[in-house]
Design a protein around this motif. Structure first.
Motif, PDB file in Angstrom:
ATOM      1  N   VAL A  93       7.694  -2.908   4.583  1.00 31.85           N
ATOM      2  CA  VAL A  93       6.610  -3.554   5.324  1.00 31.85           C
ATOM      3  C   VAL A  93       5.481  -2.557   5.567  1.00 31.85           C
ATOM      4  O   VAL A  93       4.297  -2.868   5.377  1.00 31.85           O
ATOM      5  CB  VAL A  93       7.128  -4.140   6.663  1.00 31.85           C
ATOM      6  CG1 VAL A  93       5.988  -4.528   7.583  1.00 31.85           C
ATOM      7  CG2 VAL A  93       8.050  -5.317   6.402  1.00 31.85           C
ATOM      8  N   ARG A  94       5.837  -1.334   5.959  1.00 32.23           N
ATOM      9  CA  ARG A  94       4.823  -0.293   6.217  1.00 32.23           C
ATOM     10  C   ARG A  94       4.060   0.044   4.942  1.00 32.23           C
ATOM     11  O   ARG A  94       2.839   0.212   4.965  1.00 32.23           O
ATOM     12  CB  ARG A  94       5.502   0.966   6.793  1.00 32.23           C
ATOM     13  CG  ARG A  94       4.561   2.083   7.099  1.00 32.23           C
ATOM     14  CD  ARG A  94       3.643   1.760   8.264  1.00 32.23           C
ATOM     15  NE  ARG A  94       2.797   2.905   8.531  1.00 32.23           N
ATOM     16  CZ  ARG A  94       1.533   2.830   8.855  1.00 32.23           C
ATOM     17  NH1 ARG A  94       0.964   1.667   9.026  1.00 32.23           N
ATOM     18  NH2 ARG A  94       0.832   3.920   9.066  1.00 32.23           N
ATOM     19  N   ILE A  95       4.762   0.144   3.825  1.00 32.38           N
ATOM     20  CA  ILE A  95       4.107   0.424   2.540  1.00 32.38           C
ATOM     21  C   ILE A  95       3.142  -0.703   2.192  1.00 32.38           C
ATOM     22  O   ILE A  95       2.014  -0.451   1.758  1.00 32.38           O
ATOM     23  CB  ILE A  95       5.156   0.634   1.424  1.00 32.38           C
ATOM     24  CG1 ILE A  95       5.878   1.964   1.643  1.00 32.38           C
ATOM     25  CG2 ILE A  95       4.511   0.585   0.042  1.00 32.38           C
ATOM     26  CD1 ILE A  95       7.111   2.160   0.774  1.00 32.38           C
ATOM     27  N   ALA A  96       3.554  -1.945   2.396  1.00 33.44           N
ATOM     28  CA  ALA A  96       2.676  -3.084   2.108  1.00 33.44           C
ATOM     29  C   ALA A  96       1.428  -3.043   2.994  1.00 33.44           C
ATOM     30  O   ALA A  96       0.313  -3.314   2.528  1.00 33.44           O
ATOM     31  CB  ALA A  96       3.431  -4.395   2.307  1.00 33.44           C
ATOM     32  N   GLU A  97       1.605  -2.706   4.278  1.00 30.58           N
ATOM     33  CA  GLU A  97       0.455  -2.588   5.185  1.00 30.58           C
ATOM     34  C   GLU A  97      -0.505  -1.503   4.700  1.00 30.58           C
ATOM     35  O   GLU A  97      -1.724  -1.706   4.687  1.00 30.58           O
ATOM     36  CB  GLU A  97       0.923  -2.246   6.600  1.00 30.58           C
ATOM     37  CG  GLU A  97       1.600  -3.364   7.336  1.00 30.58           C
ATOM     38  CD  GLU A  97       2.220  -2.902   8.671  1.00 30.58           C
ATOM     39  OE1 GLU A  97       2.168  -1.689   8.981  1.00 30.58           O
ATOM     40  OE2 GLU A  97       2.743  -3.770   9.373  1.00 30.58           O
ATOM     41  N   LEU A  98       0.039  -0.360   4.310  1.00 29.05           N
ATOM     42  CA  LEU A  98      -0.814   0.744   3.843  1.00 29.05           C
ATOM     43  C   LEU A  98      -1.521   0.387   2.542  1.00 29.05           C
ATOM     44  O   LEU A  98      -2.701   0.713   2.365  1.00 29.05           O
ATOM     45  CB  LEU A  98       0.015   2.022   3.677  1.00 29.05           C
ATOM     46  CG  LEU A  98       0.528   2.635   4.981  1.00 29.05           C
ATOM     47  CD1 LEU A  98       1.499   3.773   4.689  1.00 29.05           C
ATOM     48  CD2 LEU A  98      -0.617   3.124   5.840  1.00 29.05           C
ATOM     49  N   GLU A  99      -0.827  -0.296   1.631  1.00 25.96           N
ATOM     50  CA  GLU A  99      -1.463  -0.716   0.383  1.00 25.96           C
ATOM     51  C   GLU A  99      -2.599  -1.699   0.665  1.00 25.96           C
ATOM     52  O   GLU A  99      -3.652  -1.647   0.028  1.00 25.96           O
ATOM     53  CB  GLU A  99      -0.427  -1.330  -0.557  1.00 25.96           C
ATOM     54  CG  GLU A  99       0.488  -0.303  -1.185  1.00 25.96           C
ATOM     55  CD  GLU A  99       1.601  -0.915  -2.018  1.00 25.96           C
ATOM     56  OE1 GLU A  99       1.891  -2.134  -1.856  1.00 25.96           O
ATOM     57  OE2 GLU A  99       2.186  -0.172  -2.823  1.00 25.96           O
ATOM     58  N   SER A 100      -2.395  -2.584   1.630  1.00 24.60           N
ATOM     59  CA  SER A 100      -3.433  -3.535   2.017  1.00 24.60           C
ATOM     60  C   SER A 100      -4.646  -2.799   2.599  1.00 24.60           C
ATOM     61  O   SER A 100      -5.797  -3.132   2.289  1.00 24.60           O
ATOM     62  CB  SER A 100      -2.869  -4.522   3.040  1.00 24.60           C
ATOM     63  OG  SER A 100      -3.873  -5.357   3.532  1.00 24.60           O
ATOM     64  N   GLN A 101      -4.394  -1.791   3.434  1.00 28.45           N
ATOM     65  CA  GLN A 101      -5.486  -1.006   4.011  1.00 28.45           C
ATOM     66  C   GLN A 101      -6.262  -0.267   2.925  1.00 28.45           C
ATOM     67  O   GLN A 101      -7.499  -0.224   2.962  1.00 28.45           O
ATOM     68  CB  GLN A 101      -4.944  -0.013   5.029  1.00 28.45           C
ATOM     69  CG  GLN A 101      -4.494  -0.630   6.319  1.00 28.45           C
ATOM     70  CD  GLN A 101      -3.888   0.398   7.279  1.00 28.45           C
ATOM     71  OE1 GLN A 101      -3.840   1.588   6.990  1.00 28.45           O
ATOM     72  NE2 GLN A 101      -3.428  -0.070   8.418  1.00 28.45           N
ATOM     73  N   VAL A 102      -5.547   0.291   1.958  1.00 29.46           N
ATOM     74  CA  VAL A 102      -6.223   0.999   0.857  1.00 29.46           C
ATOM     75  C   VAL A 102      -7.085   0.029   0.062  1.00 29.46           C
ATOM     76  O   VAL A 102      -8.230   0.337  -0.284  1.00 29.46           O
ATOM     77  CB  VAL A 102      -5.195   1.714  -0.046  1.00 29.46           C
ATOM     78  CG1 VAL A 102      -5.838   2.179  -1.348  1.00 29.46           C
ATOM     79  CG2 VAL A 102      -4.577   2.900   0.678  1.00 29.46           C
ATOM     80  N   ALA A 103      -6.571  -1.175  -0.206  1.00 24.44           N
ATOM     81  CA  ALA A 103      -7.350  -2.169  -0.944  1.00 24.44           C
ATOM     82  C   ALA A 103      -8.614  -2.559  -0.180  1.00 24.44           C
ATOM     83  O   ALA A 103      -9.702  -2.662  -0.765  1.00 24.44           O
ATOM     84  CB  ALA A 103      -6.496  -3.404  -1.227  1.00 24.44           C
ATOM     85  N   LEU A 104      -8.475  -2.754   1.130  1.00 24.62           N
ATOM     86  CA  LEU A 104      -9.637  -3.104   1.954  1.00 24.62           C
ATOM     87  C   LEU A 104     -10.660  -1.973   1.965  1.00 24.62           C
ATOM     88  O   LEU A 104     -11.863  -2.197   1.792  1.00 24.62           O
ATOM     89  CB  LEU A 104      -9.189  -3.415   3.386  1.00 24.62           C
ATOM     90  CG  LEU A 104     -10.303  -3.678   4.401  1.00 24.62           C
ATOM     91  CD1 LEU A 104     -11.080  -4.934   4.033  1.00 24.62           C
ATOM     92  CD2 LEU A 104      -9.721  -3.789   5.795  1.00 24.62           C
ATOM     93  N   LEU A 105     -10.196  -0.752   2.173  1.00 21.25           N
ATOM     94  CA  LEU A 105     -11.111   0.392   2.197  1.00 21.25           C
ATOM     95  C   LEU A 105     -11.786   0.589   0.837  1.00 21.25           C
ATOM     96  O   LEU A 105     -12.971   0.929   0.769  1.00 21.25           O
ATOM     97  CB  LEU A 105     -10.365   1.658   2.610  1.00 21.25           C
ATOM     98  CG  LEU A 105      -9.895   1.678   4.076  1.00 21.25           C
ATOM     99  CD1 LEU A 105      -8.976   2.867   4.316  1.00 21.25           C
ATOM    100  CD2 LEU A 105     -11.084   1.711   5.016  1.00 21.25           C
ATOM    101  N   THR A 106     -11.041   0.391  -0.229  1.00 26.90           N
ATOM    102  CA  THR A 106     -11.615   0.523  -1.572  1.00 26.90           C
ATOM    103  C   THR A 106     -12.712  -0.510  -1.785  1.00 26.90           C
ATOM    104  O   THR A 106     -13.808  -0.186  -2.255  1.00 26.90           O
ATOM    105  CB  THR A 106     -10.512   0.371  -2.636  1.00 26.90           C
ATOM    106  OG1 THR A 106      -9.539   1.391  -2.438  1.00 26.90           O
ATOM    107  CG2 THR A 106     -11.088   0.482  -4.043  1.00 26.90           C
ATOM    108  N   ALA A 107     -12.431  -1.763  -1.428  1.00 27.80           N
ATOM    109  CA  ALA A 107     -13.431  -2.827  -1.605  1.00 27.80           C
ATOM    110  C   ALA A 107     -14.672  -2.554  -0.759  1.00 27.80           C
ATOM    111  O   ALA A 107     -15.811  -2.717  -1.241  1.00 27.80           O
ATOM    112  CB  ALA A 107     -12.820  -4.173  -1.237  1.00 27.80           C
TER     113      ALA A 107
END
Length: 159
Positions: A93-107
């Motif tokens: 779950v934590r990895i998924a949250e971090l991946e989501s944050q990276v995607a948002l920051l990248t966009a």
């Protein structure tokens, strides 16, 4: 007795104990004086370990190593399969949250760079990152830099 055996005995007072400690560490079983005494071929009581300065020191060193390994792994020893599965699910779950944050920051980073470019400031941005080539390369790897194809510019013809 040859020199190698004598040297080993001087440098390591109880090689059997070291072997028992290594085995306990490898199996991630709790390292205690009682556990060592139970597995040691010549020691029958935990007090034989705790009363000896050398054995007690060796036990403490291995206990510290085990504590460090367990801290490094991020879990206490001998977790039940249910607890291990729960810990793994929490990490997923934590990895998924971090991946989501990276995607948002990248966009948002790509959008910001495009906005700066549309306002004519891309060259200033690029100039700023000139001395941070490693950061710029990392942003490119993350896909955080906009990709654009440059068509050939029309040639200016004098009239």
């Amino acid at each position: 007795m040859d020199n190698d055996t004598l040297e080993r005995q001087v440098s390591e007072p109880d090689p059997e104990m070291r072997q028992v400690l290594d085995d306990l560490l490898a199996r991630d079983e709790d390292i205690t004086a009682r556990a060592v005494a139970r597995l040691h071929p010549r020691i029958n009581a935990a007090s034989s370990i705790t009363r000896s300065i050398e054995r007690s020191r060796m036990l403490a060193q291995y206990q510290e190593r085990q504590a460090e390994f367990r801290r490094w792994r991020g879990r206490p020893g001998k977790l039940s399969s249910v607890a291990a599965a729960s810990a793994l699910a929490d990490r997923d779950v934590r990895i998924a949250e971090l991946e989501s944050q990276v995607a948002l920051l990248t966009a948002s980073h790509v959008a910001m760079i495009r906005a700066v470019g549309e306002l004519g400031g891309f060259s200033k941005w690029a100039q700023f990152y000139e001395s941070y080539s490693g950061s710029r390369d990392r942003l490119a790897q993350l896909g955080a830099l906009p990709e654009a194809t440059v068509d050939s510019l029309p040639q200016h013809r004098p009239k």
